[in-house]
Design an enzyme around this catalytic site. Structure first.
Site, PDB file in Angstrom:
ATOM      1  CB  CYS A   1      -0.960   0.192   1.763  1.00 48.99           C
ATOM      2  SG  CYS A   1      -1.691   1.123   1.560  1.00 48.99           S
TER       3      CYS A   1
ATOM      4  CB  CYS B   1      -2.557   2.554  -1.515  1.00 49.50           C
ATOM      5  SG  CYS B   1      -3.829   0.794  -1.084  1.00 49.50           S
TER       6      CYS B   1
ATOM      7  CE  LYS C   1      -4.194   3.105  -6.707  1.00 49.42           C
ATOM      8  NZ  LYS C   1      -5.243   1.484  -6.049  1.00 49.42           N
TER       9      LYS C   1
ATOM     10  CB  ALA D   1      11.868 -13.404   8.772  1.00 51.59           C
TER      11      ALA D   1
ATOM     12  CE1 TYR E   1      -6.725  -2.906  -6.764  1.00 43.60           C
ATOM     13  CE2 TYR E   1      -7.454  -4.784  -7.435  1.00 43.60           C
ATOM     14  CZ  TYR E   1      -6.631  -3.960  -6.851  1.00 43.60           C
ATOM     15  OH  TYR E   1      -5.758  -3.864  -5.516  1.00 43.60           O
TER      16      TYR E   1
ATOM     17  CB  THR F   1      -9.701  -0.819 -14.973  1.00 45.17           C
ATOM     18  OG1 THR F   1      -9.589  -2.202 -15.845  1.00 45.17           O
ATOM     19  CG2 THR F   1     -10.198   0.563 -15.557  1.00 45.17           C
ATOM     20  CD  GLU F   2      -7.495   1.267  -9.257  1.00 45.77           C
ATOM     21  OE1 GLU F   2      -7.959   1.854  -8.445  1.00 45.77           O
ATOM     22  OE2 GLU F   2      -5.927   1.002  -8.454  1.00 45.77           O
TER      23      GLU F   2
ATOM     24  CG  ASP G   1      -3.093  -8.736  -0.632  1.00 44.60           C
ATOM     25  OD1 ASP G   1      -4.505  -8.223  -0.030  1.00 44.60           O
ATOM     26  OD2 ASP G   1      -3.063  -7.731  -1.386  1.00 44.60           O
TER      27      ASP G   1
ATOM     28  NE  ARG H   1      -5.481  -1.465  14.113  1.00 48.05           N
ATOM     29  CZ  ARG H   1      -5.854  -0.601  12.790  1.00 48.05           C
ATOM     30  NH1 ARG H   1      -6.941   0.346  12.325  1.00 48.05           N
ATOM     31  NH2 ARG H   1      -4.988   0.656  12.832  1.00 48.05           N
TER      32      ARG H   1
ATOM     33  CG  HIS I   1     -29.992  20.558  -4.249  1.00 51.46           C
ATOM     34  ND1 HIS I   1     -30.576  20.398  -5.204  1.00 51.46           N
ATOM     35  CD2 HIS I   1     -30.862  22.301  -4.730  1.00 51.46           C
ATOM     36  CE1 HIS I   1     -30.501  20.703  -6.251  1.00 51.46           C
ATOM     37  NE2 HIS I   1     -30.671  22.120  -5.801  1.00 51.46           N
TER      38      HIS I   1
ATOM     39  CD  GLU J   1     -29.433  17.421  -4.959  1.00 53.49           C
ATOM     40  OE1 GLU J   1     -30.250  17.335  -3.664  1.00 53.49           O
ATOM     41  OE2 GLU J   1     -29.163  17.433  -5.457  1.00 53.49           O
TER      42      GLU J   1
END
Length: 459
Positions: A42, A47, A50, A114, A176, A179-180, A313, A329, A448, A453
């Site tokens: 990431c 992430c 990118k 390791a 993705y 595509t990204e 992953d 966690r 609005h 909305e």
């Protein structure tokens, strides 16, 4: 038996960092080993860099759109070397920040590879250490099909270190990542060709997301070659010649070839067999394509070896940064915090940072119909031109969709294609996760004028 550590973590990515710090907060003696920069996919090669590239890719369109509002913008030019260097500098700053977080938490960082020697012994930094519990959080890595000439292609890892902006980049892969990057590079001014094996990109996402993104990409000038596969890649004087099989068997000449055909759990050379850790379930998907084994875990992230766990992953459950953090966690809470719990993989929101952007949470329309039948599902959908583009002349469209249980009125899924989709769906995901009904959405007053909305005004 006395061990050197209560917990030894292999891999300092999102899951490993979260687990190690949480376990240390409960008083556990923790070490974490990382052979690369601290931060994992990431922070280092996913992430964060990118998204910085995504931001940069949007500026040319903004310069162009400004004219519709009366702004006169001169010629714009991207300093590629400055751009890539700035991204690398930020990545390294974040890596150092994570090292500081580990030090503050009291976690020992070992900057070395390791490997497992047995269920309680790890070889790291030229020595052997022991641990009561071991957590494997080494993430995944990009893989290439086993096809002639694939050595000329680069992966997403190398996209952040290109020495010059490509004139023409060809992308293989409909997921993705492919595509990204196709959208990023087009936004940065490159000619882009994306090669996909089927009719649509983003297999597994809601059909309306797939079609609306693909339509938007085509409108932005990306050439999408459908129903073709790459057979071979050759180095020629003009660049790289990509030979295809399919309806027309055409070839493509590009100066950069991005291979974005998937990622695999990074388990090679870990010594899993020595520690009795089981994996599954590799398969062949087509000529040159295969999926790799992942570490098998139960709902508590426990492997076949009772004291060894795995998150993120490397388990190939749901390859998202917040999921790895949540799993890490939950593991620490369960094993060291006297709070045994399971991380839920239900209603996990996610975004595709393409252009147009998309985001989703909950069931797709197809999944809901498979579960409840056609009569058991109600679909609410809207598609409109954003207010921003009423003056720009751009043919942009926003799509929003709610998938609703016809019998209970519960919102099962929410999907969006359009600007700020990720930001909007993050809020909608709270409602979906709480079990909100369509009536609850309808009773919410919209802000609005906003695009968001529309989620509370669809009838």
């Amino acid at each position: 038996m006395t061990y050197d550590y209560d917990l030894f973590v292999i891999g300092a990515g999102s899951g490993g960092l979260a687990a190690s710090k949480r376990a240390a907060s409960y008083g556990a003696k923790v070490a974490i080993a990382e052979e690369s920069l601290v931060g994992g996919t990431c922070v280092i090669r996913g992430c964060i860099p990118k998204k910085l590239m995504v931001y940069s890719s949007h500026f040319p369109a903004l310069f162009h759109d400004a004219a519709g509002y009366g702004w006169k913008v001169g010629e714009a030019e991207l300093d590629w070397e400055y751009f890539i260097t700035a991204i690398d500098k930020e990545v390294r700053r974040l890596s150092q920040l994570h090292i500081g977080f580990l030090e503050k938490a009291g976690v020992e960082l070992i900057p070395s590879r390791a490997t497992l020697l047995d269920p309680h012994t790890i070889e790291v930094d030229g020595r052997k250490v022991t641990a009561d519990k071991i957590l494997i959080a080494v993430g995944g890595r990009p893989v290439k099909p086993d096809l002639p000439g694939m050595e000329y292609g680069i992966t997403s890892n190398e996209m952040f270190h290109l020495q010059a902006k490509p004139k023409h980049i060809a992308v293989i892969g409909a997921g993705y990542i492919g595509t990204e990057f196709a959208c990023i590079m087009r936004g940065l001014g490159c000619e882009v060709t994306q090669i996909i094996r089927k009719d649509l990109i983003l297999n597994g996402f809601d059909e309306d997301i797939r079609t609306n993104i693909q339509e938007g990409m085509t409108n932005h000038g990306i050439k999408i070659i459908q129903n073709h596969v790459v057979e071979t890649v050759e180095k020629v004087p003009e660049g790289l010649k990509i030979n295809l099989s399919g309806e027309n068997k055409e070839s493509i000449i590009a100066d950069v070839f991005l291979v974005a055909t998937g990622r695999a759990p990074n388990i090679e050379g870990l010594g899993l067999e020595k520690a009795g850790v089981e994996t599954c379930c590799g398969s062949i998907e087509g000529p040159g394509y295969s999926t790799m084994d992942a570490i098998t875990v139960n709902e508590y992230s426990q492997t076949s070896q009772a004291n060894i766990f795995a998150v993120g992953d490397v388990t190939d459950r749901m390859n998202l940064t917040p999921v790895a953090i949540g799993e890490g966690r939950a593991f620490a809470d369960s094993e060291f915090g006297n709070n045994r719990r399971v991380f839920s993989h239900e209603n996990v929101p996610t975004a595709i940072f393409s252009t147009p952007e998309a985001a989703t949470v909950g069931l797709t329309e197809a999944q809901a119909r498979d579960k409840l039948g056609d009569d058991g599902v109600k679909i609410y959908r809207t598609r409109f031109r954003p207010l921003f583009h009423s003056l720009t002349g751009a043919q942009e469209r926003t799509m929003m969709k709610l998938v609703v249980d016809a019998s209970t009125d519960k919102v099962l899924g929410a999907h969006m294609v359009g600007e700020n989709a990720g930001e909007i769906i993050q809020g909608v995901a709270i409602a979906v996760n709480m079990g909100a009904t369509k009536k609850d959405f309808d009773a919410t007053v919209g802000i609005h004028p906003t695009a968001a909305e529309e989620f509370v005004t669809m009838r």
